[in-house]
Design a protein around this motif. Structure first.
Motif, PDB file in Angstrom:
ATOM      1  N   GLY A  94      39.814   2.445   0.714  1.00  0.00           N
ATOM      2  CA  GLY A  94      40.101   3.703   1.387  1.00  0.00           C
ATOM      3  C   GLY A  94      39.417   3.780   2.729  1.00  0.00           C
ATOM      4  N   ASP A  95      39.875   4.698   3.568  1.00  0.00           N
ATOM      5  CA  ASP A  95      39.319   4.856   4.905  1.00  0.00           C
ATOM      6  C   ASP A  95      38.043   5.687   4.925  1.00  0.00           C
ATOM      7  N   ARG A  96      37.831   6.513   3.892  1.00  0.00           N
ATOM      8  CA  ARG A  96      36.633   7.351   3.891  1.00  0.00           C
ATOM      9  C   ARG A  96      35.377   6.486   3.769  1.00  0.00           C
ATOM     10  N   THR A  97      34.274   7.008   4.261  1.00  0.00           N
ATOM     11  CA  THR A  97      33.023   6.272   4.175  1.00  0.00           C
ATOM     12  C   THR A  97      32.643   5.977   2.731  1.00  0.00           C
ATOM     13  N   HIS A  99      37.861   7.568  13.872  1.00  0.00           N
ATOM     14  CA  HIS A  99      37.371   8.169  12.626  1.00  0.00           C
ATOM     15  C   HIS A  99      36.266   9.153  12.998  1.00  0.00           C
ATOM     16  N   TYR A 100      36.535  10.448  12.771  1.00  0.00           N
ATOM     17  CA  TYR A 100      35.566  11.497  13.088  1.00  0.00           C
ATOM     18  C   TYR A 100      34.929  12.027  11.804  1.00  0.00           C
ATOM     19  N   HIS A 101      33.629  12.372  11.915  1.00  0.00           N
ATOM     20  CA  HIS A 101      32.866  12.857  10.769  1.00  0.00           C
ATOM     21  C   HIS A 101      32.039  14.069  11.200  1.00  0.00           C
ATOM     22  N   ALA A 102      32.230  15.197  10.541  1.00  0.00           N
ATOM     23  CA  ALA A 102      31.518  16.427  10.904  1.00  0.00           C
ATOM     24  C   ALA A 102      30.020  16.298  10.640  1.00  0.00           C
ATOM     25  N   VAL A 103      29.205  16.918  11.524  1.00  0.00           N
ATOM     26  CA  VAL A 103      27.749  16.807  11.416  1.00  0.00           C
ATOM     27  C   VAL A 103      27.060  18.165  11.428  1.00  0.00           C
ATOM     28  N   HIS A 129      32.535   8.030  13.942  1.00  0.00           N
ATOM     29  CA  HIS A 129      32.131   6.980  13.014  1.00  0.00           C
ATOM     30  C   HIS A 129      32.484   5.614  13.587  1.00  0.00           C
ATOM     31  N   HIS A 130      33.732   5.454  14.000  1.00  0.00           N
ATOM     32  CA  HIS A 130      34.158   4.263  14.723  1.00  0.00           C
ATOM     33  C   HIS A 130      35.439   4.592  15.469  1.00  0.00           C
ATOM     34  N   ASP A 132      36.459  14.362   6.766  1.00  0.00           N
ATOM     35  CA  ASP A 132      36.629  13.304   7.753  1.00  0.00           C
ATOM     36  C   ASP A 132      38.064  13.315   8.272  1.00  0.00           C
ATOM     37  N   ALA A 133      38.212  12.978   9.550  1.00  0.00           N
ATOM     38  CA  ALA A 133      39.532  12.968  10.178  1.00  0.00           C
ATOM     39  C   ALA A 133      39.765  11.628  10.858  1.00  0.00           C
ATOM     40  N   TRP A 134      41.035  11.182  10.830  1.00  0.00           N
ATOM     41  CA  TRP A 134      41.436   9.963  11.520  1.00  0.00           C
ATOM     42  C   TRP A 134      42.484  10.344  12.550  1.00  0.00           C
ATOM     43  N   TYR A 135      42.084  10.280  13.808  1.00  0.00           N
ATOM     44  CA  TYR A 135      42.930  10.719  14.915  1.00  0.00           C
ATOM     45  C   TYR A 135      43.589   9.487  15.534  1.00  0.00           C
ATOM     46  N   LYS A 136      44.939   9.465  15.610  1.00  0.00           N
ATOM     47  CA  LYS A 136      45.647   8.256  16.006  1.00  0.00           C
ATOM     48  C   LYS A 136      46.674   8.528  17.106  1.00  0.00           C
ATOM     49  N   PRO A 137      46.213   8.923  18.289  1.00  0.00           N
ATOM     50  CA  PRO A 137      47.161   9.155  19.386  1.00  0.00           C
ATOM     51  C   PRO A 137      47.546   7.847  20.080  1.00  0.00           C
TER      52      PRO A 137
END
Length: 446
Positions: free
Chosen positions: A408-411, A259-263, A196-197, A162-167
């Motif tokens: 935590g931030d993970r699901t 919050h990105y989640h690979a599928v 994810h959100h 999972d990735a959290w992208y914060k631009p």
């Protein structure tokens, strides 16, 4: 002819009439006349081609194979997703998509009666759903948003953590503007698979701004705006109540947190924030802000849920000004079970505002109170949030009850807070609004 034979012939005649009679004549609901209108009102916004639901319910042929599953889901009130406890608290919402008891029984009788199609001429005209590229509020406000802020493109690999992208992105505003509606969304249908959100925080300098009455001390000094909008499954946007709005200042920025989640499929997408302004020169009376209420004693980071156990937490936030609570949106992860919002008044009495007793991580529903039901609360009221977690095998969403769970931030981690918009006002404005509310109630009662 004997009595017995005459009786048999009568019964046979009645049966024959029953067989040839239409379902409507027998009092059995049909899809075209009774069920399709319910699906159009409460289901098809998701259950249609190229939307987020796994199947379409636009036509009889599409719906019929799912009849038994639909029956089970509406009886259990799992669909449409609306998880408010209907026995306590406020029950009138501007965005209520739940089924009435009458609608539930209509669907149940339709399935139990053989899930018949009925007369095709009874079928209501199809709903003209907006294209996914069209903004939800475009028709209401006469076009696309006045301001669109996009996060940079981001590629989610087929397989990845999972990735959290914060631009941070400039809004480009050169003058002060009041906001009357906001939308946020992944830019493509595929993007919804991996998003994810998404949060959008408003970053702007307000050196002389009045303090946020919900500020818990965690805000950066001189920087205001706070959480502007959130996207999650089931949340499409927000329209401010009449004569209220959010304020954007020149030089403001949007801080995205996605919050990105690979599928299992590589997807490139971005998040789009659409803002609708009040016309220039039209300034709403009330400024709306958002408070993020931590639902864990001492803060979310103190979550401590041992394996195979339950956990309860409670937190309070004082209102330093009078105001109107606009909505209630619980946010937890897979162990989240329930969340309750209460108002503790200065005289010590407690008012239960809302309780989500069947929290479902898959549906981050924002419960927006109806105009005449949104709680008006005086200065000094304490908002209290209670949260319940279930880390046992009884929780069908629990990925592993044998694991300890912390913040935590993970699901697979846990968190707990309530998103609450509050329109704050002076004591005099509060008394005026309260008097209007009482007069409205009196007029309705006449």
């Amino acid at each position: 002819m004997g009595t017995t034979n005459r009786l048999l012939l009568t019964v046979a005649a009645i049966l024959a009439l029953y067989i040839v009679a239409s379902p409507q004549d027998r009092g059995v609901p049909t899809f075209t006349k009774d069920v399709a209108p319910i699906f159009q009102e409460k289901c098809q916004s998701c259950h249609r081609p190229d939307s987020i639901a796994p199947m379409s319910l636009l036509t009889y042929n599409e719906s019929r194979p799912w009849a038994k599953a639909i029956r089970e889901r509406v009886i259990s009130r799992n669909m449409p997703p609306w998880h408010i406890d209907k026995t306590v608290g406020i029950q009138h919402f501007a965005n209520d998509r739940s089924l009435s008891e009458e609608q539930i029984q209509t669907i149940v009788r339709w399935v139990d009666g053989g899930a018949q199609q009925g007369n095709p001429q009874d079928m209501p005209a199809p709903v003209k759903w907006a294209d996914n590229a069209v903004w939800n509020f475009a028709a209401q406000f006469g076009g696309p948003p006045d301001l669109i802020v996009k996060s940079p493109l981001y590629t989610v690999p087929a397989v990845a953590m999972d990735a959290w992208y914060k631009p941070t992105v400039d809004t480009g505003l050169t003058e002060q503007r009041w906001v009357r509606a906001i939308e946020i969304r992944p830019s493509t249908v595929k993007g919804r698979k991996v998003t994810h959100h998404a949060l959008a925080r408003l970053l702007q300098q307000e050196g002389n701004a009045a303090p946020n009455p919900l500020d818990d001390g965690s805000a950066v000094a001189g920087v205001a705006g706070g959480l502007f909008m959130e996207w999650a499954v089931g949340k499409q946007g927000e329209i401010m109540r009449p004569n209220s709005g959010k304020l954007m200042l020149p030089g403001s920025k949007i801080v995205f947190e996605v919050h990105y989640h690979a599928v299992g499929e590589q997807i490139t997408d971005q998040v789009e924030l659409g803002v609708y302004f009040y016309p220039k020169g039209q300034e709403p009376k009330y400024r709306q802000t958002l408070g993020l209420f931590n639902a864990i004693a001492g803060g979310s980071r103190s979550i401590d849920i041992p394996p195979n156990s339950t956990f309860t937490s409670q937190s309070t936030t004082p209102m330093r000004q009078a105001g109107r609570v606009e909505n209630f949106q619980p946010h937890m992860h897979l162990r989240g079970k329930a969340m309750m919002l209460e108002a503790v008044l200065a005289d010590g009495s407690t008012r239960l505002l809302s309780k989500v007793d069947r929290f479902d991580f898959n549906w981050m529903t924002n419960y927006i109170y109806a105009d005449n039901d949104a709680p008006l609360l005086p200065r000094g009221t304490v908002l209290r949030v209670t949260s319940w977690y279930d880390n046992t095998r009884d929780n069908k969403n629990n990925p592993d009850p044998d694991q300890w769970v912390g913040y935590g931030d993970r699901t697979v981690d846990e968190m707990g807070h309530a998103w609450i918009n509050l329109t704050y006002m002076s004591d005099q404005e509060y008394e005026t609004e309260l008097a209007k509310r009482k007069q409205t109630a009196a007029n309705v009662g006449q």
